[in-house]
Motif scaffolding. Sequence first.
Motif, PDB file in Angstrom:
ATOM      1  N   PHE A   1       0.883  -1.255  -0.018  1.00  0.00           N
ATOM      2  CA  PHE A   1       0.005  -0.119   0.087  1.00  0.00           C
ATOM      3  C   PHE A   1       0.990   1.422   0.064  1.00  0.00           C
ATOM      4  O   PHE A   1       0.364   2.376   0.225  1.00  0.00           O
ATOM      5  N   ASP A   2       2.122   1.019  -0.268  1.00  0.00           N
ATOM      6  CA  ASP A   2       3.057   2.362  -0.576  1.00  0.00           C
ATOM      7  C   ASP A   2       4.087   1.705  -1.168  1.00  0.00           C
ATOM      8  O   ASP A   2       5.071   1.577  -0.848  1.00  0.00           O
TER       9      ASP A   2
ATOM     10  N   HIS B   1      -3.289  -3.343   9.447  1.00  0.00           N
ATOM     11  CA  HIS B   1      -3.482  -2.190   8.605  1.00  0.00           C
ATOM     12  C   HIS B   1      -4.324  -2.430   7.376  1.00  0.00           C
ATOM     13  O   HIS B   1      -5.351  -1.824   7.021  1.00  0.00           O
ATOM     14  N   ARG B   2      -4.145  -3.684   6.776  1.00  0.00           N
ATOM     15  CA  ARG B   2      -5.042  -3.912   5.601  1.00  0.00           C
ATOM     16  C   ARG B   2      -6.369  -4.053   5.904  1.00  0.00           C
ATOM     17  O   ARG B   2      -7.309  -3.467   5.300  1.00  0.00           O
TER      18      ARG B   2
ATOM     19  N   ALA C   1      -7.926  -2.855   8.454  1.00  0.00           N
ATOM     20  CA  ALA C   1      -8.556  -1.552   9.010  1.00  0.00           C
ATOM     21  C   ALA C   1      -8.751  -0.420   7.934  1.00  0.00           C
ATOM     22  O   ALA C   1      -9.661   0.213   7.611  1.00  0.00           O
ATOM     23  N   THR C   2      -7.866  -0.676   6.736  1.00  0.00           N
ATOM     24  CA  THR C   2      -8.122   0.296   5.927  1.00  0.00           C
ATOM     25  C   THR C   2      -8.658  -0.147   4.333  1.00  0.00           C
ATOM     26  O   THR C   2      -9.112   0.651   3.947  1.00  0.00           O
ATOM     27  N   ALA C   3      -8.712  -1.452   4.223  1.00  0.00           N
ATOM     28  CA  ALA C   3      -9.325  -1.936   3.120  1.00  0.00           C
ATOM     29  C   ALA C   3     -10.484  -2.961   3.108  1.00  0.00           C
ATOM     30  O   ALA C   3     -11.095  -3.233   2.327  1.00  0.00           O
TER      31      ALA C   3
ATOM     32  N   TRP D   1      -6.582  -0.970  16.890  1.00  0.00           N
ATOM     33  CA  TRP D   1      -5.957  -0.154  15.890  1.00  0.00           C
ATOM     34  C   TRP D   1      -5.881   1.328  15.904  1.00  0.00           C
ATOM     35  O   TRP D   1      -4.997   1.714  15.538  1.00  0.00           O
ATOM     36  N   LYS D   2      -6.872   1.768  16.598  1.00  0.00           N
ATOM     37  CA  LYS D   2      -7.092   3.189  16.769  1.00  0.00           C
ATOM     38  C   LYS D   2      -5.908   3.780  17.722  1.00  0.00           C
ATOM     39  O   LYS D   2      -5.265   4.907  17.762  1.00  0.00           O
TER      40      LYS D   2
ATOM     41  N   ASP E   1       1.466   6.096  14.966  1.00  0.00           N
ATOM     42  CA  ASP E   1       1.962   6.257  13.596  1.00  0.00           C
ATOM     43  C   ASP E   1       3.384   5.975  13.213  1.00  0.00           C
ATOM     44  O   ASP E   1       4.034   6.200  14.072  1.00  0.00           O
TER      45      ASP E   1
END
Lengths: 152, 152
Positions: free
Chosen positions: A5-6, B46-47, B49-51, B107-108, B112
């Motif tokens: 994703f990057d 990550h995947r 949570a975002t996709a 996740w939250k 970062d």
Amino acid sequence: MANNFDEDGVGSLSVWAKRCYLAGRALMEDALRPHGLGTTQYYVLHRLATAGPTMQRDFARLLQVERATMSIVIAALVKKGLVEQIPDAVDQRQKLLRLTAAGAILWKELPDLGFIRDAAFGGLSETDIQTAARVLRTATERLQRRLKGDMP
Amino acid sequence: MANNFDEDGVGSLSVWAKRCYLAGRALMEDALRPHGLGTTQYYVLHRLATAGPTMQRDFARLLQVERATMSIVIAALVKKGLVEQIPDAVDQRQKLLRLTAAGAILWKELPDLGFIRDAAFGGLSETDIQTAARVLRTATERLQRRLKGDMP
DNA sequence: ACAACCTTGTTAGATAGCAAACAATATGTC
DNA sequence: GACATATTGTTTGCTATCTAACAAGGTTGT
């Protein structure tokens, strides 16, 4: 490091550093598997065969791994009868590592792994390779500085 | 890769690729340890949570690891109650992965991780970085071609 | 329909890596 | 000399990775 994703700019460099490392290691493992060795075990034998007996303590520095990791790698080599661990006469804590006869024989049978480097980088621009090495070295040194409690 | 008996030219590039990868991973692990996660576990979250929900099968491709490796990483996440594994209605072999409520909450809370990339590569010449990425990508593709039985 | 094959996931056993805690041994300092 | 500290190695327990072998479920060909 290994997501997709990057995939551009700075992101892809870390991705390719990982994949390049793992792909090279996989080729090494393929070549060593018939002899029952792992990659780090190979490096230890290399050192003992070409530079002679070496203190276990020094391998952590030479190979840049933790003492605990060395313990495990050495234990595997000792179990296979390829390496001897000899307590130092004056400092009983330290152990000298030495190839056994079996280790010396095995070493002679191992294939030359130079073909991996040739396969990876052969024919590429020498200056590009040096640029890449410089970038990765700089990045590594910065990361390591931060790892060693250089942070607030 | 990690010896120091070949520290120049082509040799050092493989050494720095390894060390850079490991140093970056170590920083990630430091950041994730307080949350009880490993690096690959993080990529999976990550995947998801975002996709959104994703087939387990697809993760092997996305993260470029073997099915067996995914099995183990996913099993760890399932054991921690962060991810659900739902057998597909029509094809019972396939499993859909989905964040649980606990997974979404965790996740939250995660930090970062962009600071790692900045620490490693921030301020370096963009063209040098691209050269490095190109060299490593080329080398990786060559190695992978040879790994996949492209050999005599 | 049935056998042969392909796909997906898991398990077992291996390597390699780390951190944290421990044991044994040196080396200080007082 | 005795106690505190530093060094060296091991053990434990975790992550991540692989190969090899297996199980179970689809697909295909005849």
